[in-house]
Design a protein around this motif. Structure first.
Motif: not given
Length: 322
Positions: A76-104
């Motif tokens: 998540p620490g890289h989200i702010a520097e990569r425009p649209g990242a939060e929306r793209r992650i939400a697209a993965y989970t909306a498609a039924g996929h999973l997210i997990a912790n890889h550190s900040n």
């Protein structure tokens, strides 16, 4: 009467000689199962696509291939520097996929004090907790669990347990991150890239890794566990996932959800071991603990080997002189 008996016997013999109707061929169940997981989300732009295009292609490729659920390990620490990242992650989970912790921020444990490392995990957890598709798994950046520093290794393991996080280990790795970076470097240098050869190298490297680590696991623990393949959110994945999944299935693999993979007893078995160095795939560490001779890792995880293949097959260049 004699002629009738002879004719009847001839008919019987002819019937016996006629082969039975061909049965429809069905795939052989080899018992090989594997989950697909992707690290370093959100990644920066690659060689061929924008991050938005890449996400759309990955989601479409997984859907078309019938890979219903994979996991994306997030920084998540890289989200702010990569425009649209939060929306793209939400697209993965909306498609039924999973997210997990890889550190900040993706630190290496070997170079980071345990208390700071755990604080970085906590920062990622603040962003992840409660989001759609979240699983309480933590994957070590660089697969670095402290290497030979057992005190640091054990401190972080205890910290993960107290936080309700389990190890998001991998059992198979094909160094796809290296292929992605080599492709970016070649494009930036203006070198022609043979995309068909790149596809073939990407696909065969992953299938080869799955088979190598499955054989290693069978020799180490006497069975084929449900494997977890380490991949990254790359342009190569977006381009070649359909080919890879088809090749895995052709090789006898069944694609399963990470939920199924992380329910395999291999994790509990491995927790009892005390390997000389905690770094890399879980399969390798178990094989090391069990005393299996080298090689305990896939040859293409040696970047010199992969570099030579990439140079010859994808760039069509002569070998380098060393």
């Amino acid at each position: 009467m004699k002629q009738f008996v002879i004719a009847l016997l001839a008919l019987v013999l002819a019937a016996c000689a006629t082969p039975p109707p061909a049965k429809e061929m069905t795939p052989v169940d080899t018992g090989k199962r594997i989950a697909l997981t992707f690290d370093d989300v959100p990644r920066a732009a690659g060689a061929f696509q924008t991050p938005d295009e890449r996400t759309r292609r990955i989601i479409a490729a997984l859907r078309e291939a019938g890979a219903d659920q994979v996991a994306f390990f997030v920084n998540p620490g890289h989200i702010a520097e990569r425009p649209g990242a939060e929306r793209r992650i939400a697209a993965y989970t909306a498609a039924g996929h999973l997210i997990a912790n890889h550190s900040n921020t993706h630190p290496g444990l070997s170079e980071t004090p345990a208390e700071l490392y755990l604080a970085d995990i906590d920062a990622a957890g603040v962003w992840l907790e409660g989001r759609k598709g979240y699983r309480p798994w933590f994957r070590y950046p660089y697969l670095d669990e402290g290497r030979a520093d057992k005190a640091k290794r054990d401190a972080v393991r205890a910290g993960l347990a107290s936080r309700g996080l389990s190890d998001g280990y991998v059992t198979a790795d094909a160094s796809d991150w290296w292929l992605e970076q080599a492709t970016i470097d070649a494009k930036d240098a203006g070198q022609p890239i043979d995309r068909a050869a790149l596809r073939d190298l990407y696909v065969e490297s992953h299938v080869g890794a799955a088979d190598f680590f499955d054989d290693l696991a069978r020799r180490a623990i006497g069975r084929s566990p449900v494997h977890v393949m380490l991949m990254h959110e790359t342009d190569l994945a977006a381009l070649f996932l359909p080919d890879l999944i088809a090749a895995l299935r052709s090789d006898g693999w069944t694609i399963v959800s990470p939920d199924i993979a992380y329910a395999d007893p291999i994790a509990a078995e491995a927790a009892r071991y005390d390997t000389p160095s905690a770094q890399g795939t879980l399969t390798e560490m178990i094989a090391w603990e069990k005393g299996l001779p080298a090689p305990r890792w896939y040859d293409r995880n040696d970047t010199k080997v992969l570099s030579a293949l990439f140079r010859a097959r994808v760039l069509h260049l002569p070998p380098t002189q060393e």
